[in-house]
Design a protein around this motif. Structure first.
Motif: not given
Length: 263
Positions: A84-93
């Motif tokens: 994951i490179r997207n911060d938002k997606e990384l936070g959700l993960a």
């Protein structure tokens, strides 16, 4: 020909023997019944613990399956996080991973508690099974001894009952009923010796004139103190084995056996 009191003294010896033998049989039956009840209770307790173990086993396998699934999901999410490179997606993960960690911790805690319960129930079942084996062996031993006792005593009891029937036929009904009432109320001791003027049932001295009457054994005389029938042994009646007389009685109860009444 033996007098009434002599016949009653003989009857008492037969009744005492019958009483001891039937009591021995009853006590044996009682012990076997009590052990059978204990075996049944122990079997029920062991069955309950086995059912508890089965339920715990189901619970343990369910928790292990859920834990394995959560750990596999955690591994998958961590591998995905590396891509994951997207911060938002990384936070959700990361949030999902934290929730999985919490779930795994809860499952592990529950699983440890269940495993401890399984260990305790297993130890309890082992103890119950050991005690059950001991009780079953004791029950079988008592049952075997009871069968031996019955085999040994049945013919003796039958023979003594026949002897008793012969004896009571020589005693009138009122006297027999009085004897049986005293025998029952006085612990199997209705006819007692008088030794040196002392009743061997209550240890009280009888009046001299009454003692002289008792020594003749010509009539049935009751002790003024305990109301037992008094008897004075006056003849050499010979020896007789214990097996012929039945079970021995206490010394205080012993009455020399008179000759059997003529048939």
């Amino acid at each position: 020909m033996p007098t009434k009191i002599e016949v009653l003294a003989t009857l008492q010896l037969v009744d005492q023997s019958l009483r001891a033998k039937t009591r021995a049989v009853a006590e044996g039956e009682g012990r076997v019944a009590a052990l059978e009840e204990a075996v049944s209770a122990q079997t029920a307790a062991a069955s309950a613990v086995r059912a508890e173990l089965a339920a715990l086993g189901v619970r343990q396998r369910d928790l292990e399956g859920r834990l394995a699934a959560a750990e596999a999901k955690m591994k998958d999410r961590r591998m995905r996080m590396t891509r994951i490179r997207n911060d938002k997606e990384l936070g959700l993960a990361r949030r999902e991973v934290d929730l999985l960690k919490e779930e795994i911790g809860t499952l592990e805690t529950e699983l440890m508690a269940v495993m401890e319960q399984v260990e305790g129930a297993t130890a309890k079942l082992a103890g119950l099974d050991t005690e059950l084996a001991r009780l079953a062996a004791e029950r079988d031993r008592e049952a075997s001894e009871l069968r031996e006792t019955l085999a040994r005593l049945s013919s003796e009891i039958e023979r003594e009952r026949a002897t008793r029937s012969e004896l009571v036929q020589t005693i009138d009904g009122d006297l027999r009923r009085k004897y049986e009432m005293i025998f029952s109320r006085r612990g199997g001791l209705a006819v007692v010796e008088v030794r040196d003027g002392i009743c061997q049932g209550c240890r009280m001295r009888v009046p001299p004139q009454l003692f002289n009457q008792i020594q003749r054994n010509a009539e049935v005389i009751l002790c003024p103190s305990c109301q037992r029938m008094l008897y004075a042994p006056t003849r050499d009646l010979g020896s007789e084995s214990e097996s012929e007389r039945g079970a021995p009685v206490d010394r205080a109860e012993a009455v020399p056996r008179p000759a059997k009444p003529a048939r």
